[in-house]
Design an enzyme around this catalytic site. Structure first.
Site, short mmCIF file in Angstrom:
data_model
loop_
_atom_site.label_atom_id
_atom_site.label_comp_id
_atom_site.label_asym_id
_atom_site.label_seq_id
_atom_site.Cartn_x
_atom_site.Cartn_y
_atom_site.Cartn_z
CG ASP A 27 -6.35 1.00 -0.78
OD1 ASP A 27 -5.44 1.84 -0.83
OD2 ASP A 27 -6.42 0.12 0.10
CG ASP A 82 -2.99 -0.54 -2.28
OD1 ASP A 82 -2.90 0.62 -1.84
OD2 ASP A 82 -3.62 -1.44 -1.67
CB SER A 123 -0.95 -0.05 1.19
OG SER A 123 -1.82 1.05 1.18
CG ASP A 178 -2.78 4.02 -1.31
OD1 ASP A 178 -3.58 4.08 -2.26
OD2 ASP A 178 -2.83 3.11 -0.46
MG MG Z 1 -3.59 1.34 0.03
#
Ligand code: MG
Length: 461
Positions: free
Chosen positions: A249, A247, A102, A245
């Site tokens: 999400d 990844d 992440s 960020d």
């Molecule tokens: Mg993330």
């Protein structure tokens, strides 16, 4: 990773080739595969990953481990976490495993386990995997009964189309927005620039080639890392800046003046908009979010439910009470009609729809909100001392108006402070707020002093 606890706030995290070695990942994968196979024989598991230098390497270890237990593995390649989660439900898979750290620095990586409902497995389920791992109760399939391993391309297109179904594309297209997108050289590069372009925005990108060294900026989107996005948004007179960020999400915005906005504030704007146009009267957020959100939610005669910090906890609470929207102060927005997990690309298009429908700018929307001064600080704290420091903070705040749902949140007449150990880093987070700037500074300093005092006493014992 000698500890019996493998899973933290967001799955398994560690430094590559120190905590996360290929052999460790294979062993964890065999435990995860064994866990899935305990449910049924033919398990179909998606595997996907973020753009870190170690992700492909670790995916090979992971895939080998899972397939050895007889699960069939479908490799989606590089993709944002929410895209992989969406694909689990869309393609009726039995679960997925995502290799990502992440927002952590480039030397880290991690493993998230997601169930057939596209939501990360619960703490209890994680304990089962930890049990299998430590007791080595591994399922070892015969040579003739190994899982299949196949590539599974194309989920990004499916994901983008899913998001488009939830927004008023016509309204956004008419505004001809100019948007700067900064995905941090992460997997958001594969979705957000294209998606925004497809719905009629003029898109300019920075840091949008996949690169696990994160040469443009570190993957945590915050004012210190978003200087270039901020100046670019202003220089090209864009309507909005969008940062993800690693990844993708989460989504942090810059307004049209180039100011990096706090997730508490843009999240409140989105929750406000969703409650305005829906029948649902329920929203969910962790204790780390500003009281601003509660103040705004109340204007809709709606209820805000506070939870512990952790995106999975927010999702599970939303499912339990059937809430339409959830938010985190770090830029996580959970929009149930799409999927009840945080989703950076969905967040970006929701904000564009709000700007289009309200015919205004983000800075003007922010100006209309009640003014809170929010200060977020951190203080180093070794992981092994976190519990003892927490005990110290508890005893130092005895008798004050406080909530101990997660860490300690102390409420004053004119502000509050949350003092909480991070679940992913060796730090304490101290978040203070007040409608008075000077008071917020005083409260945050007081919070930091409690952690320092706690550390001193905890180390002395
Ligand atoms: Mg993330």
């Amino acid at each position: 990773m000698a500890s019996r606890i493998l899973f933290g706030t967001n799955g398994i995290r560690g430094v590559v080739n120190k905590d996360l070695t290929p052999e460790f990942v294979t062993k964890v994968a065999i435990a995860i595969g064994t866990y899935f196979r305990a449910r049924a024989r033919n398990q179909k598991i998606l595997v996907g990953y973020d753009s870190r230098t170690s992700s492909i390497l670790l995916s090979r270890s992971l895939i080998s481990g899972i397939a050895s237990t007889g699960c069939n593995v479908y490799d989606v390649g590089y993709a944002p976490t929410p895209a992989i989660q969406y694909a689990v439900k869309h393609f009726e898979m039995d679960g997925c495993i995502i290799i990502t750290a992440s927002h952590n620095p480039p030397e880290y990586n991690g493993i998230k386990v997601v169930d057939e409902d596209a939501v990360e497995i619960s703490r209890d389920e994680e304990r089962k995997i930890e049990g299998i791992f430590h007791e080595e109760k591994f399922l070892r399939n015969k040579w003739s009964d190994l899982g299949k391993i196949d590539a599974f391309p194309g989920i990004i297109e499916v994901y983008k189309e899913a998001i488009k179904r939830h927004i008023d594309i016509k309204a956004i297209r008419e505004k001809q927005f100019r948007v700067v997108v900064d995905p941090a050289n992460g997997v958001g590069s594969l979705v957000t620039p294209y998606l925004l372009s497809e719905i009629g925005c003029e898109v300019l990108t920075i840091n949008s080639q996949l690169d696990g060294n994160f040469p443009g900026r570190l993957p945590e989107p915050k004012p210190e890392t978003l200087g270039v996005l901020s100046s670019t948004t202003k220089a090209v007179k864009a309507d909005l800046g969008v940062a993800h960020d690693g990844d993708a999400d989460r989504c942090i915005f810059t307004d049209e003046l180039g100011n990096v906005c706090l997730g508490d504030i843009t999240g409140t704007i989105i929750v406000d908009y969703i409650l305005q146009r829906s029948q649902s009267r329920l929203a969910v957020t962790p204790i780390s979010t500003s009281t601003l959100l509660e103040e705004v939610v109340k204007t809709h005669n709606a209820k805000l439910r506070w939870t512990k910090v952790g995106s999975t906890i927010v999702t599970k609470k939303m499912q339990e009470i059937n809430a339409i929207i959830g938010m985190e102060d770090n830029g996580g927005i959970f929009y149930s009609p799409h999927q009840p997990v945080r989703d950076g690309a969905m967040t970006a298009v929701l904000m564009l729809e709000i700007l289009a429908k309200k015919k205004t700018t983000l800075s003007q929307l922010i100006n209309k909100l009640p003014k809170y001064h929010i200060i977020k600080e951190r203080h180093d704290c070794p992981n092994q001392l976190k519990k003892r420091v927490h005990q110290e903070v508890l005893s130092q705040t005895e008798g004050l108006n406080r909530m101990t749902l997660d860490g300690v949140k102390v409420f004053f007449k004119d502000g509050s402070v949350l003092i909480r150990p991070s679940g992913t880093e060796a730090i304490y987070r101290i978040v203070a707020e007040s409608k008075n700037d000077g008071r917020a500074k005083k409260i945050v300093e007081w919070g930091i002093s409690l952690v320092k005092e706690g550390l001193k006493n905890a180390s002395a014992r």
